[in-house]
Scaffold this motif. Structure first.
Motif, PDB file in Angstrom:
ATOM      1  N   HIS A  73       0.845  -1.196   0.000  1.00  0.00           N
ATOM      2  CA  HIS A  73       0.000   0.000   0.000  1.00  0.00           C
ATOM      3  C   HIS A  73       0.882   1.247   0.000  1.00  0.00           C
ATOM      4  O   HIS A  73       1.620   1.499   0.953  1.00  0.00           O
ATOM      5  N   ILE A  74       0.814   1.997  -1.095  1.00  0.00           N
ATOM      6  CA  ILE A  74       1.536   3.265  -1.224  1.00  0.00           C
ATOM      7  C   ILE A  74       0.498   4.385  -1.186  1.00  0.00           C
ATOM      8  O   ILE A  74      -0.444   4.388  -1.978  1.00  0.00           O
ATOM      9  N   GLY A  75       0.666   5.311  -0.260  1.00  0.00           N
ATOM     10  CA  GLY A  75      -0.301   6.387  -0.126  1.00  0.00           C
ATOM     11  C   GLY A  75       0.246   7.720  -0.593  1.00  0.00           C
ATOM     12  O   GLY A  75       1.361   8.104  -0.223  1.00  0.00           O
ATOM     13  N   HIS A  76      -0.537   8.408  -1.432  1.00  0.00           N
ATOM     14  CA  HIS A  76      -0.235   9.804  -1.754  1.00  0.00           C
ATOM     15  C   HIS A  76      -1.300  10.658  -1.097  1.00  0.00           C
ATOM     16  O   HIS A  76      -2.501  10.441  -1.298  1.00  0.00           O
ATOM     17  N   PHE A  77      -0.858  11.640  -0.315  1.00  0.00           N
ATOM     18  CA  PHE A  77      -1.781  12.493   0.424  1.00  0.00           C
ATOM     19  C   PHE A  77      -1.585  13.941  -0.006  1.00  0.00           C
ATOM     20  O   PHE A  77      -0.481  14.461   0.015  1.00  0.00           O
ATOM     21  N   GLY A  78      -2.673  14.580  -0.417  1.00  0.00           N
ATOM     22  CA  GLY A  78      -2.589  15.968  -0.860  1.00  0.00           C
ATOM     23  C   GLY A  78      -3.040  16.131  -2.295  1.00  0.00           C
ATOM     24  O   GLY A  78      -3.393  15.164  -2.977  1.00  0.00           O
ATOM     25  N   SER A  79      -3.022  17.362  -2.744  1.00  0.00           N
ATOM     26  CA  SER A  79      -3.552  17.685  -4.066  1.00  0.00           C
ATOM     27  C   SER A  79      -2.574  17.318  -5.172  1.00  0.00           C
ATOM     28  O   SER A  79      -1.357  17.300  -4.979  1.00  0.00           O
ATOM     29  N   LEU A  80      -3.132  17.003  -6.325  1.00  0.00           N
ATOM     30  CA  LEU A  80      -2.373  16.777  -7.554  1.00  0.00           C
ATOM     31  C   LEU A  80      -2.896  17.729  -8.611  1.00  0.00           C
ATOM     32  O   LEU A  80      -4.048  18.165  -8.556  1.00  0.00           O
ATOM     33  N   SER A  81      -2.058  18.059  -9.562  1.00  0.00           N
ATOM     34  CA  SER A  81      -2.464  18.955 -10.650  1.00  0.00           C
ATOM     35  C   SER A  81      -1.642  18.602 -11.877  1.00  0.00           C
ATOM     36  O   SER A  81      -0.760  17.740 -11.824  1.00  0.00           O
ATOM     37  N   ASN A  82      -1.901  19.275 -12.980  1.00  0.00           N
ATOM     38  CA  ASN A  82      -1.124  19.023 -14.186  1.00  0.00           C
ATOM     39  C   ASN A  82       0.286  19.599 -14.088  1.00  0.00           C
ATOM     40  O   ASN A  82       1.121  19.361 -14.964  1.00  0.00           O
ATOM     41  N   VAL A 137       0.810  -6.611  -7.009  1.00  0.00           N
ATOM     42  CA  VAL A 137       0.578  -6.489  -5.567  1.00  0.00           C
ATOM     43  C   VAL A 137       0.565  -5.023  -5.107  1.00  0.00           C
ATOM     44  O   VAL A 137       0.283  -4.749  -3.939  1.00  0.00           O
ATOM     45  N   PHE A 138       0.853  -4.090  -6.009  1.00  0.00           N
ATOM     46  CA  PHE A 138       0.894  -2.672  -5.647  1.00  0.00           C
ATOM     47  C   PHE A 138      -0.497  -2.041  -5.657  1.00  0.00           C
ATOM     48  O   PHE A 138      -1.287  -2.283  -6.573  1.00  0.00           O
ATOM     49  N   LYS A 139      -0.761  -1.216  -4.651  1.00  0.00           N
ATOM     50  CA  LYS A 139      -1.952  -0.376  -4.613  1.00  0.00           C
ATOM     51  C   LYS A 139      -1.502   1.050  -4.299  1.00  0.00           C
ATOM     52  O   LYS A 139      -0.963   1.312  -3.221  1.00  0.00           O
ATOM     53  N   ILE A 140      -1.682   1.957  -5.253  1.00  0.00           N
ATOM     54  CA  ILE A 140      -1.321   3.360  -5.045  1.00  0.00           C
ATOM     55  C   ILE A 140      -2.604   4.115  -4.737  1.00  0.00           C
ATOM     56  O   ILE A 140      -3.448   4.308  -5.617  1.00  0.00           O
ATOM     57  N   GLU A 141      -2.761   4.512  -3.497  1.00  0.00           N
ATOM     58  CA  GLU A 141      -4.001   5.108  -3.012  1.00  0.00           C
ATOM     59  C   GLU A 141      -3.824   6.617  -2.872  1.00  0.00           C
ATOM     60  O   GLU A 141      -2.931   7.076  -2.161  1.00  0.00           O
ATOM     61  N   CYS A 142      -4.676   7.372  -3.556  1.00  0.00           N
ATOM     62  CA  CYS A 142      -4.557   8.832  -3.590  1.00  0.00           C
ATOM     63  C   CYS A 142      -5.648   9.472  -2.730  1.00  0.00           C
ATOM     64  O   CYS A 142      -6.836   9.371  -3.040  1.00  0.00           O
ATOM     65  N   TYR A 143      -5.215  10.134  -1.663  1.00  0.00           N
ATOM     66  CA  TYR A 143      -6.122  10.770  -0.713  1.00  0.00           C
ATOM     67  C   TYR A 143      -6.035  12.291  -0.819  1.00  0.00           C
ATOM     68  O   TYR A 143      -4.988  12.838  -1.146  1.00  0.00           O
ATOM     69  N   GLY A 144      -7.139  12.947  -0.505  1.00  0.00           N
ATOM     70  CA  GLY A 144      -7.138  14.398  -0.380  1.00  0.00           C
ATOM     71  C   GLY A 144      -7.604  15.161  -1.597  1.00  0.00           C
ATOM     72  O   GLY A 144      -7.867  16.354  -1.525  1.00  0.00           O
ATOM     73  N   PHE A 164      -4.023   2.131  -9.371  1.00  0.00           N
ATOM     74  CA  PHE A 164      -4.139   3.528  -8.961  1.00  0.00           C
ATOM     75  C   PHE A 164      -5.577   3.794  -8.516  1.00  0.00           C
ATOM     76  O   PHE A 164      -6.509   3.781  -9.322  1.00  0.00           O
ATOM     77  N   ILE A 165      -5.734   4.041  -7.240  1.00  0.00           N
ATOM     78  CA  ILE A 165      -7.062   4.154  -6.633  1.00  0.00           C
ATOM     79  C   ILE A 165      -7.275   5.580  -6.130  1.00  0.00           C
ATOM     80  O   ILE A 165      -6.520   6.077  -5.283  1.00  0.00           O
ATOM     81  N   GLU A 166      -8.295   6.228  -6.651  1.00  0.00           N
ATOM     82  CA  GLU A 166      -8.618   7.595  -6.239  1.00  0.00           C
ATOM     83  C   GLU A 166      -9.599   7.538  -5.068  1.00  0.00           C
ATOM     84  O   GLU A 166     -10.780   7.292  -5.234  1.00  0.00           O
ATOM     85  N   VAL A 167      -9.082   7.745  -3.864  1.00  0.00           N
ATOM     86  CA  VAL A 167      -9.925   7.737  -2.660  1.00  0.00           C
ATOM     87  C   VAL A 167     -10.561   9.099  -2.453  1.00  0.00           C
ATOM     88  O   VAL A 167     -11.735   9.220  -2.104  1.00  0.00           O
ATOM     89  N   GLY A 168      -9.766  10.154  -2.664  1.00  0.00           N
ATOM     90  CA  GLY A 168     -10.278  11.507  -2.540  1.00  0.00           C
ATOM     91  C   GLY A 168     -10.298  12.008  -1.106  1.00  0.00           C
ATOM     92  O   GLY A 168      -9.576  11.526  -0.232  1.00  0.00           O
ATOM     93  N   ARG A 169     -11.173  12.960  -0.859  1.00  0.00           N
ATOM     94  CA  ARG A 169     -11.261  13.623   0.440  1.00  0.00           C
ATOM     95  C   ARG A 169     -12.045  12.755   1.433  1.00  0.00           C
ATOM     96  O   ARG A 169     -13.063  12.169   1.075  1.00  0.00           O
ATOM     97  N   LEU A 170     -11.563  12.690   2.665  1.00  0.00           N
ATOM     98  CA  LEU A 170     -12.261  11.957   3.719  1.00  0.00           C
ATOM     99  C   LEU A 170     -13.017  12.940   4.604  1.00  0.00           C
ATOM    100  O   LEU A 170     -12.433  13.899   5.127  1.00  0.00           O
ATOM    101  N   GLU A 171     -14.303  12.717   4.764  1.00  0.00           N
ATOM    102  CA  GLU A 171     -15.149  13.591   5.573  1.00  0.00           C
ATOM    103  C   GLU A 171     -15.331  13.006   6.977  1.00  0.00           C
ATOM    104  O   GLU A 171     -14.897  11.889   7.267  1.00  0.00           O
ATOM    105  N   TYR A 172     -15.978  13.759   7.825  1.00  0.00           N
ATOM    106  CA  TYR A 172     -16.218  13.333   9.208  1.00  0.00           C
ATOM    107  C   TYR A 172     -16.949  12.002   9.235  1.00  0.00           C
ATOM    108  O   TYR A 172     -17.944  11.794   8.541  1.00  0.00           O
TER     109      TYR A 172
END
Length: 238
Positions: free
Chosen positions: A45-54, A78-85, A105-113
């Motif tokens: 599990h590889i996590g990217h946290f924060g915004s991405l842009s071009n 076996v790789f999962k690249i999870e993108c948060y935020g 490549f999995i787009e999780v996005g923003r996590l709410e309450y």
């Protein structure tokens, strides 16, 4: 307060500064929640946290991953690249879709309450960071990368998980990453990212991706540096 390359550029733009000013690493506050890392025997599990842009795009990492997948298909699955935020940037998303990398490549996005667990999105993010095998930093590929260090780096240090950094033309940042035993690849060199992925897989396979024990950089460190610098300047002027 800016980083060394940025400080040098600032002095060129404002020569009246003379020898005034100091480079301060801002650090980050420690997390308000803690979580235990547990190795998943089936996935990296590889996590990217924060915004991405071009401008700060994950496309280069996806391109390197495709090459890695073509060379080592069994390892790549076996790789999962999870993108948060936030969303995966449009350039990367198009590439991922065209090359059928959606399973990796999995787009999780923003996590709410979370009303059931009664924890905020920020707390959930801090937990997720601490549970990742690796944390991914995308530095960018523009000229200003030489003058800044992503603030997310300091948050990652508090998670105490190994960092994978795709950097661009910043020696000070690379020095800090090396200090914290990070995997560093050049944003302009696809093969360096592929090599990092190979190393990550082999280390994970052996169960050797351990917690980072070095002390993170905190805001208290920055505050103390500022106070010491101000006291020094006061003493020097008397």
């Amino acid at each position: 307060m800016v980083y060394r390359a940025g400080y040098a550029q600032c002095k060129k733009r404002h020569p009246e500064l003379g020898d005034k000013g100091k480079v301060i690493l801002p650090g980050a506050e420690p997390p308000i929640v803690s979580a235990e890392y547990v190795r998943d025997p089936n996935c990296i599990h590889i996590g990217h946290f924060g915004s991405l842009s071009n401008v700060r795009t994950i496309k280069g990492f996806a391109e390197a991953f495709l090459k890695f997948k073509q060379d080592s298909p069994d390892s790549a699955k076996v790789f999962k690249i999870e993108c948060y935020g936030g969303s995966i940037d449009s350039h990367a998303k198009l590439f991922i879709n065209e090359n059928k990398l959606n399973d990796q490549f999995i787009e999780v996005g923003r996590l709410e309450y979370d009303h059931k667990k009664k924890i905020s999105g920020r707390e959930q993010i801090q937990i997720k960071m601490q549970q990742m095998d690796y944390l991914l930093i995308i530095h960018g590929h523009t000229a200003d990368c030489a003058e800044y260090i992503p603030s997310k780096f300091y948050d990652y240090l508090w998670a105490r998980r190994p960092i994978i950094a795709i950097t661009h033309n910043n020696k000070q940042f690379n020095t800090l990453l090396n200090k914290y035993n990070s995997f560093i690849a050049n944003s302009n060199e696809l093969d360096s990212i592929v090599q990092a992925l190979n190393k990550i897989y082999l280390i994970w396979k052996k169960g050797l991706n351990k917690k980072i024990q070095l002390t993170p950089i905190g805001t208290v460190d920055a505050t103390n540096s500022i106070i010491n610098y101000v006291n020094y300047e006061i003493h020097r002027s008397n």
